[in-house]
Structure formats: structure tokens, C-alpha cells
Design a protein around this motif. Structure first.
Motif, PDB file in Angstrom:
ATOM      1  N   THR A 115     -13.190  -8.742   1.202  1.00  0.00           N
ATOM      2  CA  THR A 115     -13.927  -8.369   2.413  1.00  0.00           C
ATOM      3  C   THR A 115     -13.734  -6.888   2.749  1.00  0.00           C
ATOM      4  O   THR A 115     -14.682  -6.211   3.165  1.00  0.00           O
ATOM      5  N   LEU A 116     -12.520  -6.377   2.532  1.00  0.00           N
ATOM      6  CA  LEU A 116     -12.265  -4.952   2.772  1.00  0.00           C
ATOM      7  C   LEU A 116     -13.011  -4.093   1.755  1.00  0.00           C
ATOM      8  O   LEU A 116     -13.620  -3.071   2.118  1.00  0.00           O
ATOM      9  N   ALA A 117     -12.987  -4.504   0.486  1.00  0.00           N
ATOM     10  CA  ALA A 117     -13.683  -3.738  -0.551  1.00  0.00           C
ATOM     11  C   ALA A 117     -15.185  -3.703  -0.284  1.00  0.00           C
ATOM     12  O   ALA A 117     -15.837  -2.669  -0.476  1.00  0.00           O
ATOM     13  N   ASP A 170      -9.315  -3.639  -9.708  1.00  0.00           N
ATOM     14  CA  ASP A 170      -9.570  -2.247 -10.076  1.00  0.00           C
ATOM     15  C   ASP A 170      -9.828  -1.388  -8.840  1.00  0.00           C
ATOM     16  O   ASP A 170      -9.436  -0.218  -8.803  1.00  0.00           O
ATOM     17  N   PHE A 171     -10.499  -1.957  -7.831  1.00  0.00           N
ATOM     18  CA  PHE A 171     -10.844  -1.199  -6.622  1.00  0.00           C
ATOM     19  C   PHE A 171      -9.589  -0.737  -5.890  1.00  0.00           C
ATOM     20  O   PHE A 171      -9.506   0.402  -5.430  1.00  0.00           O
ATOM     21  N   PHE A 172      -8.606  -1.610  -5.769  1.00  0.00           N
ATOM     22  CA  PHE A 172      -7.377  -1.287  -5.041  1.00  0.00           C
ATOM     23  C   PHE A 172      -6.272  -0.751  -5.952  1.00  0.00           C
ATOM     24  O   PHE A 172      -5.167  -0.485  -5.476  1.00  0.00           O
ATOM     25  N   ARG A 173      -6.563  -0.638  -7.248  1.00  0.00           N
ATOM     26  CA  ARG A 173      -5.584  -0.120  -8.225  1.00  0.00           C
ATOM     27  C   ARG A 173      -4.254  -0.875  -8.115  1.00  0.00           C
ATOM     28  O   ARG A 173      -3.171  -0.285  -7.998  1.00  0.00           O
ATOM     29  N   ILE A 174      -4.364  -2.206  -8.134  1.00  0.00           N
ATOM     30  CA  ILE A 174      -3.185  -3.054  -7.994  1.00  0.00           C
ATOM     31  C   ILE A 174      -2.319  -2.934  -9.246  1.00  0.00           C
ATOM     32  O   ILE A 174      -2.802  -3.021 -10.376  1.00  0.00           O
ATOM     33  N   GLN A 175      -1.022  -2.746  -9.043  1.00  0.00           N
ATOM     34  CA  GLN A 175      -0.089  -2.604 -10.149  1.00  0.00           C
ATOM     35  C   GLN A 175       0.491  -3.966 -10.540  1.00  0.00           C
ATOM     36  O   GLN A 175       0.612  -4.870  -9.707  1.00  0.00           O
ATOM     37  N   LYS A 176       0.828  -4.078 -11.813  1.00  0.00           N
ATOM     38  CA  LYS A 176       1.426  -5.323 -12.299  1.00  0.00           C
ATOM     39  C   LYS A 176       2.857  -5.448 -11.792  1.00  0.00           C
ATOM     40  O   LYS A 176       3.592  -4.470 -11.680  1.00  0.00           O
ATOM     41  N   ARG A 201       4.174  -0.778   1.915  1.00  0.00           N
ATOM     42  CA  ARG A 201       3.378  -0.018   0.959  1.00  0.00           C
ATOM     43  C   ARG A 201       3.549  -0.562  -0.450  1.00  0.00           C
ATOM     44  O   ARG A 201       2.596  -0.653  -1.229  1.00  0.00           O
ATOM     45  N   ALA A 202       4.786  -0.953  -0.791  1.00  0.00           N
ATOM     46  CA  ALA A 202       5.039  -1.521  -2.119  1.00  0.00           C
ATOM     47  C   ALA A 202       4.322  -2.856  -2.291  1.00  0.00           C
ATOM     48  O   ALA A 202       3.789  -3.153  -3.372  1.00  0.00           O
ATOM     49  N   MET A 203       4.285  -3.663  -1.237  1.00  0.00           N
ATOM     50  CA  MET A 203       3.581  -4.943  -1.318  1.00  0.00           C
ATOM     51  C   MET A 203       2.084  -4.732  -1.528  1.00  0.00           C
ATOM     52  O   MET A 203       1.450  -5.457  -2.306  1.00  0.00           O
ATOM     53  N   CYS A 204       1.511  -3.751  -0.843  1.00  0.00           N
ATOM     54  CA  CYS A 204       0.081  -3.477  -1.003  1.00  0.00           C
ATOM     55  C   CYS A 204      -0.247  -3.047  -2.431  1.00  0.00           C
ATOM     56  O   CYS A 204      -1.289  -3.424  -2.979  1.00  0.00           O
ATOM     57  N   LYS A 205       0.662  -2.261  -3.040  1.00  0.00           N
ATOM     58  CA  LYS A 205       0.424  -1.832  -4.418  1.00  0.00           C
ATOM     59  C   LYS A 205       0.484  -2.999  -5.395  1.00  0.00           C
ATOM     60  O   LYS A 205      -0.123  -2.950  -6.468  1.00  0.00           O
ATOM     61  N   ARG A 206       1.227  -4.055  -5.035  1.00  0.00           N
ATOM     62  CA  ARG A 206       1.299  -5.242  -5.891  1.00  0.00           C
ATOM     63  C   ARG A 206       0.159  -6.218  -5.614  1.00  0.00           C
ATOM     64  O   ARG A 206       0.078  -7.272  -6.241  1.00  0.00           O
TER      65      ARG A 206
END
Length: 377
Positions: free
Chosen positions: A182-184, A125-131, A234-239
């Protein structure tokens, strides 16, 4: 004829009742307020979060780190313990005099900071990761095929036109969650939100002000292939496929970033993100992580990135001491400003192969030489 006793008694009751009902009621006077008592200073100090009694003379104050009272103009006094610290003796160092009150690391608890762990659900939820979708998987396969084709090119061609490489995320999803955790935790400790983008807010610089054509002397343009690599990252980070990096708290340097796996030369580490503002608005800002975005021909239109409210892992990568040979040897990244589709962007790139467990460093100054790094570790 005189009235009987019964008649007289009834008349008295009637008169008395009339008198009771018709007589005005007397209001009782309001209670007088209790006399005010001035609180003793000892009572105030017991209930206050912290309070310091000003001394008449601060001439004997010395730095708690180096035990020297010299350079009094650089001494910061803690508003809680009233002890002094040189700005350059603190870790991380303080570049500008803080605005408002200032509390030392011992009083704020930074020296014994505990990194709070976040659950898997909270990290997502913190990074708003997409499915992940089927189309994303296909695009990922194509990008891997493209990267393999690039590797097949001749060595002469690669030396002639060196391209940026996408980072390779850890194969284990549990390890990726640990890295993002660790980043969160670090962002939460600094009361920051995660953002991989440049943010334009009312009262700051508008997006229309961020144009590479305003750069004095021009800005290098990111090639089409490198833009595709940047978008792939950027796309990898969103996943949820983050770069193999860990944010670690060091008692001497503060928050640092270290490689959790091997990183190859010319790999994209991260894009510097945060709020975009004019430099003129941040001349007296005490944020120690501002990044130059645009150096315009008109100085009033120059821009900076301010990661004090929003940012990503680039916020925690430390700088080198560029005044010593040992400090320069530690540098393994560089920060480059590119024109991406006409807009200024700042990208952190590896300058050599980085081994697992090695901390990431880059030169804060670049070619400007305005940031004081001679006191860096």
C-alpha cells in the motif's frame, strides 16, 4: 564523289550521339511547396490533450464544492474544465497557489484513483529489503531480551524516565508485504522514491548545515537508549519488518494512514524523511507536506524537509483541526524534533494506545501555529 547512303547514315548517328552526350542537361524546377492552410480551432481542440478558451469575464465563477463565489482570491480555476474550486474546499486542501498549471481531481482522475497492486518481488526491490543474516537474528534476539528487561523495571522508574518503544511488526510475512504494498502504491502514484533517510542534494542545503547547535533556544537531545531503539527500528525496516501501518486513499482526505494492529503509547511510528533545503528556497513552494527541521538563530539558515521527490510513510499521515475539540480528540501521534548525535532529526511518536483500524493524526503546527488547519476535516 558523293558519299553513299550508308556512309551518310553512319555519320548522322555519330553526330547525333555526340550531340546527345555533350549537350547540357536541363534541371527540372523544384516542386513548389503546397500552400499552407491554417488549422481550424475545432481540429486543434480534437487533437489537443486539453484546451480551454479564455472567457472575457470570470465574475460569475463559483466553487463547485460550496457553490459560493465569495473569496475570489482563493478560487483555483482548472486548466482543463475551467471550473472553480476554493483552495480550502478541496480535499486534501491546497495551502498555497500552485505554480504553473493546475488540474482538478475530477479531470486528473484522482476521484476514481485505482491503487495499483505490486507483486512480492517488486515490493522487495522497491524498498531494497536486505536478506536476513545470522548476526541480524542474534541482534534481534538481544533487542527482544533488552525490551523484556525494560518491562521488568519498577513502575516508578518507568514513570520517571519514559523511554521510546520500537514498533512491533506483524508476525505474518504476507501481511507485512500487504502493508508495504500500500505504501509502494501511494509513493508510485505521486511519482516518489522510497527513502528512510534525510537526503542532501547539490543546490540545496548541505549536510553540514544540519547541526542541532544552530537551533534557536536549543533542541532536546535524544538519549542513548532511545537512539538504540531508533536504530533498531531502522534495522527492522531494512529487513522488511515494517511498522503495522496501511496507506489508504480516502475520497475526502486523500491518502491516509491507519493502524493495521494495536500500537502502544510512546511507540516510534516513523522518522520523517526527504530532501533537506533552506526555508528561504521554499517560500513559494506548493508542496503541502514540508516539515520544519531546524529553526536557526539566523533565519537564512533554517531548514525544512521536502518529501516531494523522496519520502516514507510519514508523508501520508494527516493533520488535525486544532481549532475544534473533536479535531484535538483525533490526535494520537506527535512530531518531535530531536538532536541525534548532534544532527537534527524529526520523529513521529504515538501519544496514546492506538487501536487496529484507527487512522493516525498529529498536529501540523506544534508550537508554531502557522499552518492553517481550521478547514481540516
Amino acid at each position: 564523289m558523293p558519299p553513299t547512303s550508308t556512309t551518310t547514315a553512319a555519320a548522322r548517328r555519330q553526330i547525333s550521339s555526340r550531340r546527345r552526350t555533350s549537350a547540357p542537361r536541363r534541371r527540372s524546377p523544384p516542386p513548389s511547396p503546397p500552400p499552407k492552410r491554417m488549422k481550424l480551432l475545432t481540429e486543434i481542440l480534437q487533437k489537443a490533450a486539453y484546451a480551454v478558451v479564455e472567457r472575457e469575464d470570470y465574475g460569475d465563477v463559483s466553487c463547485e464544492q460550496c457553490r459560493s463565489g465569495e473569496r475570489s482570491e482563493e478560487l483555483l480555476l482548472c486548466d482543463k474544465c475551467d471550473k472553480g474550486y476554493h483552495m480550502k474546499c478541496l480535499r486534501p486542501i491546497v495551502v498555497r497557489v500552485p505554480i504553473g498549471s493546475w488540474i482538478c481531481n475530477k479531470c486528473s482522475g484522482d476521484g476514481q484513483r485505482r491503487v495499483r497492486r505490486l507483486s512480492q518481488r517488486k515490493i522487495i526491490d522497491f524498498f531494497r529489503i536486505q536478506k536476513c543474516k545470522k548476526d541480524d537474528v542474534k541482534m534481534k534476539c538481544r533487542s527482544l531480551q533488552d525490551s523484556r528487561k525494560r518491562r521488568r523495571r519498577s513502575l516508578v522508574y518507568q514513570k520517571k524516565r519514559r523511554r521510546l518503544l520500537p514498533f512491533i511488526p506483524s508476525a505474518d510475512p504476507t501481511q507485512r508485504l500487504k502493508q508495504m504494498g500500500t505504501l509502494a502504491s501511494a509513493l508510485t502514484a505521486l511519482h516518489m522514491e522510497f527513502s528512510d533517510d534525510l537526503t542532501y542534494l547539490p543546490g540545496m542545503a548541505p549536510q553540514s548545515a544540519n547541526q542541532a547547535k544552530f537551533e534557536q533556544g536549543g533542541m532536546q537531545v535524544l538519549s542513548k537508549e532511545d537512539i538504540e531503539t531508533l536504530e533498531q527500528c531502522r534495522a527492522m525496516c531494512k529487513r522488511g519488518e515494517c511498522p503495522p501501518l496501511l496507506v489508504v486513499f480516502d475520497s475526502c482526505e486523500g491518502y491516509t494512514v491507519e493502524a493495521d494492529d494495536q500500537i502502544k503509547d510512546l511507540t516510534i511510528i516513523a522518522e520523517y524523511s526527504g530532501d533537506v533545503d533552506y526555508i528561504k528556497n521554499r517560500e513559494h513552494d506548493d508542496c503541502d507536506s514540508m516539515m520544519t527541521l531546524l529553526l536557526a538563530r539566523d533565519p537564512s539558515k533554517s531548514l525544512v524537509i521536502c518529501p516531494d521527490k523522496r519520502g516514507n510513510i510519514a508523508r501520508f499521515i494527516n493533520g488535525i483541526n486544532n481549532h475544534t475539540p473533536d479535531g484535538k480528540k483525533k490526535q494520537n501521534c506527535k512530531c518531535v524534533r530531536y538532536s541525534v548525535n548532534g544532527e537534527c532529526r524529526v520523529i513521529l511518536v504515538a501519544t496514546r494506545d492506538i487501536a487496529k483500524g484507527e487512522k493516525l493524526y498529529y498536529d501540523y503546527n506544534g508550537y508554531e501555529h502557522e499552518y492553517p488547519t481550521q478547514h481540516f476535516v
